[in-house]
Design a protein around this motif. Sequence first.
Motif, short mmCIF file in Angstrom:
data_model
loop_
_atom_site.label_atom_id
_atom_site.label_comp_id
_atom_site.label_asym_id
_atom_site.label_seq_id
_atom_site.Cartn_x
_atom_site.Cartn_y
_atom_site.Cartn_z
N ARG A 161 -34.52 14.32 47.48
CA ARG A 161 -33.09 14.58 47.30
C ARG A 161 -32.29 14.37 48.57
O ARG A 161 -31.28 13.63 48.56
N PRO A 162 -32.64 14.98 49.70
CA PRO A 162 -31.87 14.70 50.92
C PRO A 162 -31.96 13.25 51.37
O PRO A 162 -31.01 12.72 51.95
N MET A 165 -29.49 11.36 49.18
CA MET A 165 -28.13 11.71 49.57
C MET A 165 -27.77 11.11 50.93
O MET A 165 -26.62 10.71 51.15
N ASP A 166 -28.73 11.03 51.82
CA ASP A 166 -28.48 10.45 53.13
C ASP A 166 -28.16 8.96 53.02
O ASP A 166 -27.45 8.40 53.86
N CYS A 167 -28.70 8.31 51.98
CA CYS A 167 -28.37 6.90 51.74
C CYS A 167 -26.97 6.75 51.14
O CYS A 167 -26.24 5.82 51.47
N VAL A 168 -26.61 7.69 50.25
CA VAL A 168 -25.35 7.58 49.51
C VAL A 168 -24.16 8.08 50.33
O VAL A 168 -23.15 7.40 50.47
N ASP A 169 -24.29 9.29 50.86
CA ASP A 169 -23.16 9.90 51.58
C ASP A 169 -23.71 10.81 52.68
O ASP A 169 -23.78 12.03 52.51
N PHE A 172 -21.37 13.83 53.76
CA PHE A 172 -21.39 14.98 52.85
C PHE A 172 -22.66 15.79 53.05
O PHE A 172 -22.62 17.03 53.08
N LEU A 173 -23.81 15.11 53.18
CA LEU A 173 -25.07 15.82 53.38
C LEU A 173 -25.03 16.65 54.65
O LEU A 173 -25.49 17.80 54.67
N GLY A 180 -30.73 16.63 56.52
CA GLY A 180 -30.63 15.20 56.75
C GLY A 180 -31.47 14.74 57.94
O GLY A 180 -32.20 13.76 57.86
#
Length: 290
Positions: A161-162, A165-169, A172-173, A180
């Motif tokens: 999950r992190p 998310m680190d790839c996408v935003d 935000f993370l 992250g």
Amino acid sequence: MTPYDALIAPFVEFEFMRRAVVGVFALALGAGPLGTFLMLRRMSLTGDAMAHAILPGAAIGFLLAGLNLYAMSLGGMVAGLLVAVGAGVVARATELKEDASLAAFYLISLALGVLIVSLRGSNVDLLHVLFGTVLGIDDATLLLIAGITTATLFTLAVIWRPLVMDCVDPTFLASVSRSGGVSHIAFLALVVLNLVGGFHALGTLLAVGLMMLPAATARFFVRDLSALVALSTLIAFLSGLVGLLVSYHLGTPSGPSIILVAGAAYGCAVVFGPAGGVLSRLLPGRHLEA
């Protein structure tokens, strides 16, 4: 030649072929998801630099213990981690960008590794380190690769999950969690581990090829992350399988044959891939219809 003789007989008749295909399968299970994330995080060249960074450590292990599996693996892992951390420190402590610092470390590592191997070994030993011996995999090497793959899949399940998310935003993370940085370090460690495993089969120069080429190929066919990981893993395994057969029938080196098969798949995907390939961009797509 019958299909059986061409496709099945080599694996039935020769144990070294069966060991090689099992090793390639294990490597593909780890290389597929890692290559996908390297591509999505725009770290493809980072993976290439780290593949060469393990060379001096593996060479020191060779210098101390010869072609010893554990000495070379430990040396390669330590060297890869040191280069990954060192490049990051240089990039943050100076004005030099991370890609430039990685390029510097990569060149130094490659030259140092070749020099160390040349001090004690022959040209055959140097070729073994640079290009691997996938057809010479033994039980100990298979267990090492399988252990690395198992640890990789388990760790990816924990940090999935992190990592996504680190790839996408990443902004935000960083605002909602401190995971992250931890997931990034764990991811780099997994890349180094898998490069060490791949080094024994494909050598330091080609180990990263089984990560990046299948991932880049899969990107021309699917967009969904889960499908991308699955397809990348499948392409990596099929490239290894077909490459072994090409090597067996034509008498070519096995490691380069595997990577060239993966390269041929990538070339076909660039032209015919439905998700951004050349033909899909040239042919007119459907617009609004009544």
